[in-house]
Design an enzyme around this catalytic site. Sequence first.
Site, mmCIF file in Angstrom:
data_model
loop_
_atom_site.group_PDB
_atom_site.id
_atom_site.type_symbol
_atom_site.label_atom_id
_atom_site.label_comp_id
_atom_site.label_asym_id
_atom_site.label_seq_id
_atom_site.Cartn_x
_atom_site.Cartn_y
_atom_site.Cartn_z
ATOM 1 N N GLU A 45 -13.161 5.226 4.651
ATOM 2 C CA GLU A 45 -13.174 4.504 5.919
ATOM 3 C C GLU A 45 -14.348 4.870 6.822
ATOM 4 O O GLU A 45 -14.611 4.186 7.810
ATOM 5 C CB GLU A 45 -11.853 4.756 6.652
ATOM 6 C CG GLU A 45 -10.689 4.198 5.872
ATOM 7 C CD GLU A 45 -9.337 4.676 6.371
ATOM 8 O OE1 GLU A 45 -8.347 3.992 6.107
ATOM 9 O OE2 GLU A 45 -9.277 5.733 7.020
ATOM 10 N N GLN A 95 0.819 -1.206 0.000
ATOM 11 C CA GLN A 95 0.000 0.000 0.000
ATOM 12 C C GLN A 95 0.855 1.259 0.000
ATOM 13 O O GLN A 95 0.316 2.363 -0.127
ATOM 14 C CB GLN A 95 -0.910 0.010 1.241
ATOM 15 C CG GLN A 95 -1.979 -1.063 1.215
ATOM 16 C CD GLN A 95 -2.887 -1.018 2.426
ATOM 17 O OE1 GLN A 95 -3.107 -2.029 3.068
ATOM 18 N NE2 GLN A 95 -3.443 0.147 2.746
ATOM 19 N N ARG A 150 -8.975 -0.203 7.651
ATOM 20 C CA ARG A 150 -9.999 0.689 7.089
ATOM 21 C C ARG A 150 -10.416 1.739 8.112
ATOM 22 O O ARG A 150 -11.592 1.994 8.346
ATOM 23 C CB ARG A 150 -11.201 -0.104 6.586
ATOM 24 C CG ARG A 150 -12.012 0.697 5.562
ATOM 25 C CD ARG A 150 -12.920 -0.142 4.720
ATOM 26 N NE ARG A 150 -13.538 0.687 3.678
ATOM 27 C CZ ARG A 150 -14.255 0.215 2.670
ATOM 28 N NH1 ARG A 150 -14.436 -1.082 2.552
ATOM 29 N NH2 ARG A 150 -14.783 1.021 1.781
ATOM 30 N N CYS A 151 -9.392 2.337 8.724
ATOM 31 C CA CYS A 151 -9.643 3.435 9.654
ATOM 32 C C CYS A 151 -8.384 4.280 9.718
ATOM 33 O O CYS A 151 -7.323 3.869 9.273
ATOM 34 C CB CYS A 151 -10.013 2.932 11.045
ATOM 35 S SG CYS A 151 -8.629 2.708 12.170
#
Length: 827
Positions: free
Chosen positions: A760, A239, A386-387
Site C-alpha cells: 500500500e 478478502q 489500498r491503505c
Amino acid sequence: MSSDSERFAEAEDGGPQPEKHCGHGRGGMGEEVKRKEDQRFITGRGNYVDDIKKPGMLHCELVRSPHAHARIEDIDKSRALDVDGVVAVLTAEDLLEYDLATMPTLMDDTQDVLVNDKVKFQSQEVAAVIATDRYTAKDGAEKVVVDYDVLDPVVDAEKALEDDAPLIRDDIEGQEDNHCLDWETGDEEATAEVFDDAPVTVKEQMLYQRLHPAPIETCGAVGDFDPGKDKLTVHMTSQAPHIHRTLFSQVSGIPEHKVRIVSPDVGGGFGNKVPIYPGYVVAAAASYVLEQPVKWVEERSENIQSTGFARDYDMQGELAATEDGEILAVRTDVLADHGAYNAVAQPSKFPAGFFNIFTGSYDVDTAYGTLTAAYTNTAPGGVAYRCSFRVTEAVYLIERMVKVLADELEMDPAEIRRKNFIQPDQFPYESPTGWNYDSGDYEKALDKALEMADYDDYREEQQRRIEEDADKLLGIGISSFTEVVGAGPGKTCDIAGVEMFDSAEIRVHPTGNATVRVGVQTQGQGHETTFAQIVAEELGMNVDDITVEHGDTDTDPYGLGTYGSRSTPVAGAAAAVASRKVREKAKAIAANELEAAEADITWDRESGEFHVAGAPDRSISITEIAAGAYMNKPAGEDPGLEAVNYYDPPEMTYPFGSYIVIVEIDRETGEVEFEKFVAVDDCGNRINPMIIEGQIHGGLAQGIGTAMMEHVTFDDNGNVTGGDFMNYLLPTSMEIPEFETGHTVTPSPHHPIGAKGVGESPTVGSPPAIVNAVVDAMAHGGISHVEMPMTPDVVWEKLDEAGLATDPADNVALEFDVQSSDEAADD
C-alpha cells in the site's frame, strides 16, 4: 549466520542490515522468483466467483432504489412473479421471517439487507428477484413496482450537520440529528500552548475526495445450502473468509462449523471486499430457503454506487514552527462523511482508523487531532482502499502541510524535511499520538530519491522557466511518508470482536514436498509465491516443492484476512515461526538419522542442511528428514513433520519511503504531464524484489488516478454522477509515466524475518507528492493548495487565479486575426 536470534548484523555505519539470504538458488528470501499463480491467470484458468456453476443453480438480481432518500409505501411483486422463469421475489418482509432483514456492520451499526421502511442512499437494495438465469432475473427485477414517498436528501457532510438538515437515521432510537461520532487524539492543551507561542503558524484546508477501489472483478457470491448435510457453503469475493464465516453464523444462526466460506481467485480487492454486502446475505438466504444454489454478481455501476467507498475526509491542517523551520506541533480537525451507515472497515477500537499517525516522519513534541463523522444519503463505506485504515489521509495531510510550511518560510522542501526527520538513533520512537515506530532511516531514503531525480538540476531548470516566462511551468513535489501496517496486536486491534492475529500451517510430506495453508487471502499480491519463499528460506527447501493454499475456511487455519498491508507483517511472520517449529522437530530427526546427539546438530541456512558439529561432511537435507519423520522417527517423537502458528504481533510495522514527482504544466490548457516519477521504498527485508516492484508500479498508478482524475460525485438530489466508468475515470497506460524505483532496507527489529509490508505504500505516498509538485509549479504565484482530482480545468483555474495562465481564447482570436490579414493581403 545460523541463529534466528542473530537475524540482523550491524553495518559499518551502525545501522541494522538484513541477513544475506539470496544466492543459494532455492528461491528463498531475496530472490526474484516468478509468481507461481500467474500460469493459471495468463492461460485463462483462473477460477472466480462468476465461474462457479452448480447443478440447478438460480440467479439473483437486486432491485435498487432510484432515490437517495425515500419512504417505501408499497412493493408490488406480482408482475415480476408472472415472468416465466422467476422463482421467487424476496423483500424485507420475507427476510424478517428468518431474522435476516438486517446485518451488523464492522463498526457496531446495523444495516438493512433489504429495506423495509426508508431507503437512505441511491441504489440501496429493496428487493431480490430469483430466477433460472441471470437475464430472466434482470427482466423480473425491472417489473417489481415500488411506490416511494420521496424525501429531501443530504449528500454533503457539512450540510448534514446543519440544524435544518433532514434526519437520515430515524431508525436509531434517540437519534435527533445526523451526527455519527466524535474522536480525538493527542494533548489539546499542550498543543494549543505551542501554537499560541510559536513564531510561525500555517493552516490549510484540504479535501481527500470520495474514491472507489474499483476492482476489476465486482462483488459476488454463490450460496449453496445442502439440506442433507445441513451445511451452508458460500463462494464469495472475500478478502477475509474466516471473519465472514463468523459473521454469517452470527447473522443466520447457523452453527459456525456448518458454514463454509470459499474465496476462490479474487480479481482485485483493495479493501472493497472486506465488508459484507446485502447481496452476499441474500444469495445465502435464498439458497437456504429454496434449497438450491443461488448466484449473485453485481454489475459495474452497482459496485461503484453501492459498495464500500474510500476517503471522503475534509481536513484542516495546522503546523506551528520556528522561523528556521523546526516543526513544534501539529493540529488537525476532520469532517468525515460515513454515508448512511457507520460501516467503516477498520479495527473496532479505531473509529478514525490509524489517522492519528498524522505527525508522519517528523519528530514533533506535541499534536492534537479531532474528527467528527456525519451520516449522509450516500453509500456507506470508509474502506481501507489500498491503505492501512486512514493512514493515506493522515500522510496526505502532513506531507501537504510540510510543503505549505516550506513555502511560507521560503525553504527548500527537502531541507525542511531533513531538519525535522525522526533520527535513526531515536527508534523505537513513540509519537505524540501514541504510535511506537519500530525503525527507520528517513534521510537515507530521501537522499537516494533526490539523487535519482536529479533534484538540484531540476530546481535550476524551474527557476530558469520562471525567469523566462516559459509556456510550461515546472513543479517538483516530495513526499516522505511513514505508514503503520500489520494490524494488529490483538491487545488493541480486533474486527467484530475477534483479535487480529493471523496464521500458517505447514505440513512436510514423506517425499519432502510441503503444503502451506494460511489464514490470509490473496487478491493479486502473490501469496502463493512469497509465502513459499519464506518457508523455503526457513527450511532449506526448493520453492517449487512448496504449495500454498488459502481461501477455504474448512481447510485453512483461522485468520483475519488481507487488507491494511497485514499479509507479510502478520501471516508472513506466522509462516516463518511455523517453519521454525518444523525445523526444531527436524533437528531431533536429523540427530536420529545422523546418529549424533541433538545438541551437536547445527542448521546451516546457506546450504539448507543440518550438520554434525565438527563434522561438516555429515549432513542431511529436509527431504531426507521428512522421510525419517514418517519411516524412522526417534523414540518418543510423534510421526509427521508439521506445525501451526497463530501469530499475534507485539507491535505493528512502519514501512516508509520518499517519492519525488516532477511535472510540467501547460499554462494554456492546465494539462499536467509527468516529467519524472521517482519512488524509493523501505519495507524492511525484501522477500521477492520482482513482486515488490510490481506492487509499487500498480500502487503508483492508483495514486495518479487519485490525484488526477478519480472522484465519486453526487448531484443535489443524491444521484451518483460518478457511478460508472464513463464518469468515474481511471488511469490507463496512456496516463502512466515510466517509474524509477529504488529502495533502502531497514529491518523491523521485532518481526521474525524483519519484513514490514509494501503493497500500500505507493498509493499512500504518491498523491501528496503529485499535489506538491503541481502546487510547487505555481507557488511563485501565491498558490498554496490545489484540490484533487487535479483535472486540467481545476489546474487552469488555479493558474488564472495566480495570474500565470495563458487564455486559450486569446490565442484563438489572435490566430483568426492573422489569418484574416493574410487573406486581405492575398486580395
